[in-house]
Design a protein around this motif. Structure first.
Motif, PDB file in Angstrom:
ATOM      1  N   SER A   1       0.855  -1.199   0.000  1.00 36.86           N
ATOM      2  CA  SER A   1       0.000   0.000   0.000  1.00 36.86           C
ATOM      3  C   SER A   1       0.887   1.244   0.000  1.00 36.86           C
ATOM      4  CB  SER A   1      -0.915  -0.019   1.223  1.00 36.86           C
ATOM      5  OG  SER A   1      -0.146  -0.049   2.416  1.00 36.86           O
ATOM      6  N   GLY A   2       0.405   2.312  -0.715  1.00 39.28           N
ATOM      7  CA  GLY A   2       1.228   3.496  -0.900  1.00 39.28           C
ATOM      8  C   GLY A   2       1.517   4.264   0.377  1.00 39.28           C
ATOM      9  N   GLN A   3       0.502   4.596   1.140  1.00 38.30           N
ATOM     10  CA  GLN A   3       0.690   5.395   2.345  1.00 38.30           C
ATOM     11  C   GLN A   3       0.340   4.572   3.569  1.00 38.30           C
ATOM     12  OE1 GLN A   3       1.983   8.379   2.465  1.00 38.30           O
ATOM     13  NE2 GLN A   3       2.142   8.576   0.228  1.00 38.30           N
ATOM     14  N   PRO A   4       1.205   4.583   4.561  1.00 36.99           N
ATOM     15  CA  PRO A   4       0.866   3.846   5.791  1.00 36.99           C
ATOM     16  C   PRO A   4      -0.270   4.527   6.535  1.00 36.99           C
ATOM     17  CG  PRO A   4       2.872   5.116   6.091  1.00 36.99           C
ATOM     18  CD  PRO A   4       2.520   5.238   4.628  1.00 36.99           C
ATOM     19  N   GLU A   5      -1.102   3.722   7.135  1.00 34.93           N
ATOM     20  CA  GLU A   5      -2.230   4.236   7.906  1.00 34.93           C
ATOM     21  C   GLU A   5      -1.761   4.577   9.322  1.00 34.93           C
ATOM     22  OE1 GLU A   5      -6.603   2.706   9.520  1.00 34.93           O
ATOM     23  OE2 GLU A   5      -5.396   1.484   8.141  1.00 34.93           O
TER      24      GLU A   5
ATOM     25  N   LEU B   1       0.534   1.477  10.090  1.00 31.68           N
ATOM     26  CA  LEU B   1       0.110   0.231   9.467  1.00 31.68           C
ATOM     27  C   LEU B   1       0.316   0.328   7.953  1.00 31.68           C
ATOM     28  CD1 LEU B   1      -3.230  -0.383  11.410  1.00 31.68           C
ATOM     29  CD2 LEU B   1      -0.922  -1.151  11.979  1.00 31.68           C
ATOM     30  N   ARG B   2       0.993  -0.689   7.388  1.00 36.67           N
ATOM     31  CA  ARG B   2       1.193  -0.745   5.939  1.00 36.67           C
ATOM     32  C   ARG B   2       0.738  -2.123   5.468  1.00 36.67           C
ATOM     33  NH1 ARG B   2       4.559   1.915   2.268  1.00 36.67           N
ATOM     34  NH2 ARG B   2       5.546   3.061   3.959  1.00 36.67           N
ATOM     35  N   GLY B   3      -0.024  -2.185   4.475  1.00 37.38           N
ATOM     36  CA  GLY B   3      -0.552  -3.445   3.968  1.00 37.38           C
ATOM     37  C   GLY B   3       0.240  -3.949   2.776  1.00 37.38           C
TER      38      GLY B   3
END
Length: 495
Positions: free
Chosen positions: A452-456, A475-477
């Motif tokens: 995923s581009g931007q970590p949550e 969080l990064r997926g």
């Protein structure tokens, strides 16, 4: 010098031929920290000499013991002393370590010399030698030395050192000192061996000698057979650096790394002493008095000084001397040393591999010996890590060390159905511990991953009992897409 060398060689040869042969190695324990426990057994009827390398002798002196295995009585030991050569050489009136013949002759001032100069013999006492530059035609100046002799007739003669064919010390004592100096100088740079002598005291009989010395580290390698029955074979590589052949040695490998260190016990130690001046070296000078004119205040001050000095002197005498009728007691003697015997206990901290057959190995040779062959249950898996390979996992094997022995670190060659499949490196694996080995790329499984581009960001704040707690999580997926072209099911581990 040739005569001296021949005599020394003859003496050494007689010593070797007349001595009892060295004890053969009977047992050998090789440790993983690069140390070896050596045991020699035999009979001693006369002084027995063992030779060690200079680098190993510190360890030998630290732990060697020689005793009668029947009675437990130790035999006395003796060894050659390693007095530093520099200390022995400093006792001579000359020094050949810093310069050539000119430097040597500079320290021989006053010695009676016989020199050969331009085919003529000259005798006299050496007055000195000085460095000069002399010009030879159009060539640049040449560095030389001028030697001055006081002849028997009282004349001073100068000679260029470069034209002196030979020189001889006419004083037999100096000539003998020079020969001793050269012998010590040679020995100081040739001390590669140290001899240890065992005396058959109080009586001849069987002897057991045991000591620890540094050895090459024994290395392990493994063969892992994958098939209907999985089997792990272990091989050990050992080296013989002892300088003698092994004939039927009982060999034991010890898995473990005891603490070991080196301490210089062979070379004698000399303390650094403080230089104290000799007391009362100054001669007391005469005292001159002027005519005294004593007035009243000066007399009173002198009287007070005299009273103080008398009182202080009485007190000082009272403190220094014992009272009348009392004898001063001498200090008590030191208490005798008490030998405290430690409580013996058995410590099983290491694991041993004891070979069931004796080992024979020539000097400076190595051997590859099998020490392990056990069945185990291994499971083939695929392990994916994008840092290792972005598109394919590794063929791997997962197993529990159920061999009953710890496995030392080493390379592992993997075979499948008798065919070479790849290689891996095994770290130290204790008993019951799970191991993972990767031995090749698995091209039957393809992996693609998308991050995923931007970590949550997750933020949380709690306050309890007057204390604020701030939590921040990122969080990064990652999404994995797996494709398999294999004709069988596979287990994939994503790392």
């Amino acid at each position: 010098m040739k005569t001296c060398v021949c005599l020394l060689l003859t003496f050494s040869l007689v010593t070797v031929l007349g001595a009892q042969p060295a004890l053969p190695i009977d047992e050998l324990y090789l440790y993983k920290n690069g140390m070896a426990y050596v045991v020699r057994n035999g009979e001693i009827t006369e002084p027995l000499t063992l030779s060690f390398h200079r680098d190993d002798f510190n360890d030998v002196l630290k732990n060697l013991i020689a005793f009668n295995p029947r009675t437990g009585v130790p035999y006395p030991l003796g060894y050659t002393t390693a007095i530093p050569g520099r200390r022995l050489l400093e006792r001579f009136p000359f020094d050949l370590r810093l310069g050539g013949i000119a430097y040597f002759l500079e320290r021989m001032k006053g010695a009676q010399l016989e020199i050969e100069h331009q085919r003529r013999t000259h005798r006299g006492r050496l007055l000195g030698i000085e460095s000069i530059s002399r010009a030879d035609g159009e060539d640049p100046p040449t560095e030389d030395h001028r030697l001055t002799l006081l002849g028997e007739d009282g004349r001073l003669s100068n000679f260029l050192l470069s034209f002196v064919e030979s020189a001889r010390l006419e004083d037999p004592a100096l000539q003998e000192q020079l020969e001793q100096y050269l012998q010590l100088f040679r020995e100081s740079y040739n001390q590669t061996a140290a001899n240890l002598t065992i005396q058959p005291t109080p009586a001849a009989g069987p002897v057991r000698v045991a000591y620890v010395q540094q050895f090459p580290v024994w290395k392990t390698s493994y063969r892992l057979e994958l098939g209907d029955t999985d089997r792990l074979q272990g091989w050990v590589q050992i080296d013989n650096p002892t300088g003698e052949a092994w004939d039927g040695v009982q060999l034991t490998l010890v898995s473990g790394a005891p603490v070991s260190f080196e301490m210089d016990l062979y070379e004698p130690l000399y303390t650094v002493r403080r230089s104290v001046p000799v007391p009362n070296r100054q001669v007391t000078a005469p005292v001159e008095y002027e005519e005294a004119v004593a007035d009243q205040p000066r007399r009173k001050a002198a009287a007070r000084e005299s009273a103080f000095e008398a009182e202080f002197g009485r007190n000082r005498q009272t403190l220094a001397a014992p009272a009348e009728g009392v004898v001063a007691a001498a200090p008590p003697p030191p208490a005798p040393l008490q030998l405290v015997e430690a409580e013996a206990s058995r410590a099983e901290d290491y694991f041993e591999y004891r070979f069931p057959f004796p080992v024979s190995l020539a000097n400076r040779e190595s051997a590859l010996l099998p020490f392990l062959s056990r069945e185990l249950e291994a499971e083939t898996v695929s392990i994916y890590n994008a840092a290792n390979h972005p598109n394919h996992p590794y063929n791997s094997v997962k197993f529990d060390n159920a061999t009953g022995v710890p496995l030392e670190a080493g390379p592992v060659t993997v075979f499948q159905q008798g065919r070479y499949a790849g290689e891996a490196v095994l770290g130290y694996l204790n008993r019951g511990q799970e191991g993972l080995l990767s031995y090749g790329l698995d091209y039957e499984v393809s992996v693609s991953r998308q991050v995923s581009g931007q970590p949550e960001q997750v933020v949380r704040l709690t306050i309890a009992n007057g204390v604020a707690y701030f939590f921040k999580e990122s969080l990064r997926g990652t999404t994995y897409e797996l494709r398999s072209n294999a004709d069988r099911a596979k287990e994939l581990l994503i790392e």
